[in-house]
Design a protein around this motif. Sequence first.
Motif, PDB file in Angstrom:
ATOM      1  N   GLU A  60       0.940  -1.388   0.009  1.00 43.25           N
ATOM      2  CA  GLU A  60       0.218  -0.060   0.016  1.00 43.25           C
ATOM      3  C   GLU A  60       1.042   1.362   0.025  1.00 43.25           C
ATOM      4  O   GLU A  60       0.608   2.324  -0.706  1.00 43.25           O
ATOM      5  CB  GLU A  60      -0.840  -0.142   1.235  1.00 43.25           C
ATOM      6  CG  GLU A  60      -2.234  -1.133   0.875  1.00 43.25           C
ATOM      7  CD  GLU A  60      -3.309  -1.008   0.042  1.00 43.25           C
ATOM      8  OE1 GLU A  60      -3.183   0.247  -0.690  1.00 43.25           O
ATOM      9  OE2 GLU A  60      -3.460  -1.632  -0.644  1.00 43.25           O
ATOM     10  N   LYS A  63       2.211   1.693  -3.476  1.00 42.64           N
ATOM     11  CA  LYS A  63       0.952   2.207  -4.232  1.00 42.64           C
ATOM     12  C   LYS A  63       1.071   3.962  -4.156  1.00 42.64           C
ATOM     13  O   LYS A  63       0.907   4.670  -5.069  1.00 42.64           O
ATOM     14  CB  LYS A  63      -0.405   1.469  -4.022  1.00 42.64           C
ATOM     15  CG  LYS A  63      -0.375   0.284  -4.651  1.00 42.64           C
ATOM     16  CD  LYS A  63      -1.405  -0.749  -4.088  1.00 42.64           C
ATOM     17  CE  LYS A  63      -2.892  -0.004  -4.490  1.00 42.64           C
ATOM     18  NZ  LYS A  63      -3.769  -0.912  -4.033  1.00 42.64           N
ATOM     19  N   ALA A  67       1.688   6.377  -7.459  1.00 39.26           N
ATOM     20  CA  ALA A  67       0.449   7.248  -7.410  1.00 39.26           C
ATOM     21  C   ALA A  67       1.006   8.692  -7.387  1.00 39.26           C
ATOM     22  O   ALA A  67       0.604   9.338  -8.465  1.00 39.26           O
ATOM     23  CB  ALA A  67      -0.579   7.069  -6.836  1.00 39.26           C
ATOM     24  N   GLU A  72       1.187   3.456 -11.583  1.00 39.68           N
ATOM     25  CA  GLU A  72       0.504   2.292 -10.826  1.00 39.68           C
ATOM     26  C   GLU A  72       1.127   0.908 -10.580  1.00 39.68           C
ATOM     27  O   GLU A  72       2.023   0.879 -11.187  1.00 39.68           O
ATOM     28  CB  GLU A  72      -1.049   1.978 -11.440  1.00 39.68           C
ATOM     29  CG  GLU A  72      -1.807   3.218 -11.668  1.00 39.68           C
ATOM     30  CD  GLU A  72      -3.052   2.931 -12.525  1.00 39.68           C
ATOM     31  OE1 GLU A  72      -3.124   1.703 -12.808  1.00 39.68           O
ATOM     32  OE2 GLU A  72      -3.902   3.853 -12.619  1.00 39.68           O
ATOM     33  N   LEU A  73       0.804   0.118  -9.793  1.00 43.19           N
ATOM     34  CA  LEU A  73       1.293  -1.295  -9.901  1.00 43.19           C
ATOM     35  C   LEU A  73       1.607  -1.824 -10.994  1.00 43.19           C
ATOM     36  O   LEU A  73       2.758  -2.687 -11.239  1.00 43.19           O
ATOM     37  CB  LEU A  73       0.784  -2.285  -8.794  1.00 43.19           C
ATOM     38  CG  LEU A  73       0.947  -1.951  -7.418  1.00 43.19           C
ATOM     39  CD1 LEU A  73       0.129  -3.085  -6.450  1.00 43.19           C
ATOM     40  CD2 LEU A  73       2.241  -2.067  -6.848  1.00 43.19           C
ATOM     41  N   PHE A 100      -1.821  -8.728  -4.894  1.00 46.09           N
ATOM     42  CA  PHE A 100      -1.565  -7.445  -5.593  1.00 46.09           C
ATOM     43  C   PHE A 100      -1.391  -7.452  -7.075  1.00 46.09           C
ATOM     44  O   PHE A 100      -1.568  -6.314  -7.693  1.00 46.09           O
ATOM     45  CB  PHE A 100      -0.482  -6.434  -4.850  1.00 46.09           C
ATOM     46  CG  PHE A 100      -1.186  -6.149  -3.627  1.00 46.09           C
ATOM     47  CD1 PHE A 100      -1.915  -4.822  -3.521  1.00 46.09           C
ATOM     48  CD2 PHE A 100      -0.479  -6.860  -2.513  1.00 46.09           C
ATOM     49  CE1 PHE A 100      -2.223  -4.647  -2.072  1.00 46.09           C
ATOM     50  CE2 PHE A 100      -1.102  -6.659  -0.998  1.00 46.09           C
ATOM     51  CZ  PHE A 100      -1.939  -5.277  -1.066  1.00 46.09           C
TER      52      PHE A 100
END
Length: 132
Positions: A60, A63, A67, A72-73, A100
């Motif tokens: 997280e 991310k 961002a 993005e991942l 993920f």
Amino acid sequence: MSDEPGFLMMPGAPTPVAPFSHAVRVGPWLFVTGQMPTDPHDDAAPLPDGIEAQTRRVVENLKLVLAGAGYELRHAVQARVYLVEFKRDYAAMNATYQSFFPADRRPARTCVGVTGLARAALVEIDLIAYQD
């Protein structure tokens, strides 16, 4: 995008535990510093208990950094995972980590055992991302 490195600090991402940028962008490449399982809203908060919760928090945090740079991942092409308790935590970390990433879009990865991490974390992950 410029080919000159952009040294980036992302608002809302966890405060670095040492003197480094959250990420460095060079052209379409983004090199994301290893993230710890720290609470991005409270530096003093205890780390989550267990490898699964720490792995989720690390991803997280990754991310958040991605961002902040417009990535993005799904742009991740390489990951490095560092585990303090490799034998004990490898399978559980993998189960959480793979949740993920879709099976057809997993970044290349290295996973190594280390003798210790900042703040006595169990896991740290860094990424290289690419966006054309």
